[in-house]
Design an enzyme around this catalytic site. Structure first.
Site: not given
Ligand code: HEM
Ligand SMILES: *[C@@H]1O[C@H](CO)[C@@H](O)[C@H](O)[C@H]1NC(C)=O
Ligand SMILES: *[C@@H]1O[C@H](CO)[C@@H](O)[C@H](O)[C@H]1NC(C)=O
Ligand SMILES: *[C@@H]1O[C@H](CO)[C@@H](O)[C@H](O)[C@H]1NC(C)=O
Ligand SMILES: *[C@@H]1O[C@H](CO)[C@@H](O)[C@H](O)[C@H]1NC(C)=O
Length: 327
Positions: A58, A62-63, A68, A72, A90, A190-191, A243, A246, A251
């Protein structure tokens, strides 16, 4: 050529050349141990903390989406600047992703000081971790430089939120040259990983006049989530696996879940319904090989998005700070 077309041409040339400067063996002479060091560090970290893979993937995504792939997102805020990682969105980007990069950087600075960029470390670490938890292996071309800008405000504008209508999410991806098909394939990330209750609570409580919860959710799943998240306003750390079947395996179960009303985010669930995206959800649910190929291609594309080469960036001494203080 009119000046406008000339400008377009130059912009195109610039993008084309910065990408084409990247090569898989960029550090072959300057840091031959690179791949082994990264593999060792990510393996140790993933074994110690199983959330490392999802956190790092993730973080990498985001980076790349904000300015790009230029590390950052790794910059810490200071009194002059609220950095990208501290954007509200974040959503507590989990510490494991930052930590695995820091560890790799420390190890690399001992072997080949000042050579490997943080942007390349993050790209390699994400790939190795995806592969380690069962996902596809793909090539990571190297030679990214670390960027000079990191601003929270840019993250807010560049990233999709789960509550956005699918139209808006599709256009955010399209503005970065990613098609609806590529968006569906990338969302297969999101798997793995988890999401805080706040991100999907609107689907669970007071959903509409007719129904307490989103009726597209499988009822037993909705019930379980409502229980899990019942105290989320008091305890914002409450979270659920992306997911449910799993959770730690890369997957195609994510797509199969969407077909059954077991998608966690409203944006994910929408992809299983909308006619622009449903065919790909169905394809990847039925065929994991097709998903892996599409994911690998799409993430390789993401991984060279707006990369900086030459004097457009630097190799940071440490990943959380620019080499010279920016105000
Ligand atoms: C389609 C638009 C997308 C939206 C709206 C979205 C939104 C989110 C949100 C809200 C979370 C939960 C964050 C949290 O509560 O800590 C999340 C988790 C995650 N996202 Fe997305 N996401 C999107 C696309 C993507 C893409 C394209 C990738 C990577 C190629 C990705 C990878 C991940 C991963 C791996 C997690 C789990 C993070 C963790 O377990 O710490 N997401 N996403
Ligand atoms: C994410 O942003 C919040 C402020 O909105 C900050 O308190 C938190 O430390 C940030 N998380 C990380 C991992 O930098
Ligand atoms: C749902 O709405 C009711 C009344 O309309 C309110 O008492 C309750 O606090 C709301 N619950 C949540 C979780 O927002
Ligand atoms: C929510 O809070 C109540 C009261 O403190 C507690 O009994 C319950 O176990 C909590 N639920 C969860 C899922 O943590
Ligand atoms: C699954 O997808 C792969 C890659 O696109 C393809 O080669 C294969 O024939 C597909 N398998 C089935 C059963 O359709």
């Amino acid at each position: 050529m009119t000046p406008f077309y000339l400008l377009l041409f130059l912009v195109f040339l610039n993008i084309a050349t910065s990408e084409s400067k990247l090569t898989v063996d960029y550090y072959k002479k300057t840091c031959p141990g690179l791949q082994d060091i990264i593999r060792q560090v990510v393996t140790d970290k993933q074994i110690a903390s199983s959330t490392t893979a999802s956190a790092t993937l993730r973080l990498f995504f985001h980076d790349c989406m904000v300015n790009g792939c230029d590390a950052s997102v790794l910059i810490s805020s200071n009194s002059f600047n609220t950095a990208e990682r501290d954007a509200e969105i974040n959503l507590s980007l989990p510490g494991d992703g930052f930590e695995v990069v820091t560890r790799a950087k420390t190890a690399l600075e001992l072997q080949c000081p000042g050579v490997v960029s943080c942007a390349d470390i993050l790209a390699l670490a994400a790939r190795d971790l995806v592969t380690m938890v069962g996902g596809p292996y793909y090539n990571v071309r190297l030679g990214r430089k670390d960027g000079f800008i990191s601003k929270a405000s840019e993250a807010e504008a560049a990233l999709a939120k789960p509550t956005m209508p699918l139209n808006q999410i599709i256009s955010i991806f399209q503005s970065r040259g990613l098609s609806p098909q590529e968006m569906v394939a990338l969302s297969g990330a999101h798997t793995i990983g988890f999401t805080h209750c706040k991100e999907f609570s609107q689907r669970l409580f007071n959903f509409s006049k007719k129904s307490d919860y989103d009726p597209t959710l499988y009822p037993k799943y909705a019930e379980g989530l409502r229980k899990l998240c019942e105290n989320y306003t008091k305890d914002p750390t409450m979270s659920a696996f992306n997911d449910v079947m799993t959770p730690n395996k890369f997957d195609n179960m994510y797509y199969q879940n969407l077909q059954k009303g077991l998608g966690l985010l409203a944006s994910d669930q929408a992809m299983a319904v909308d006619k622009r995206t449903k065919p790909y959800v169905d394809l990847y649910a039925a065929n994991q090989t097709a998903f892996f190929q599409a994911f690998a291609r799409a993430i390789e594309k993401v991984s060279v998005y707006q990369v900086k080469t030459g004097s457009k960036g630097e190799v940071r001494h440490r990943c959380d700070a620019f080499n010279s203080l920016k105000t």
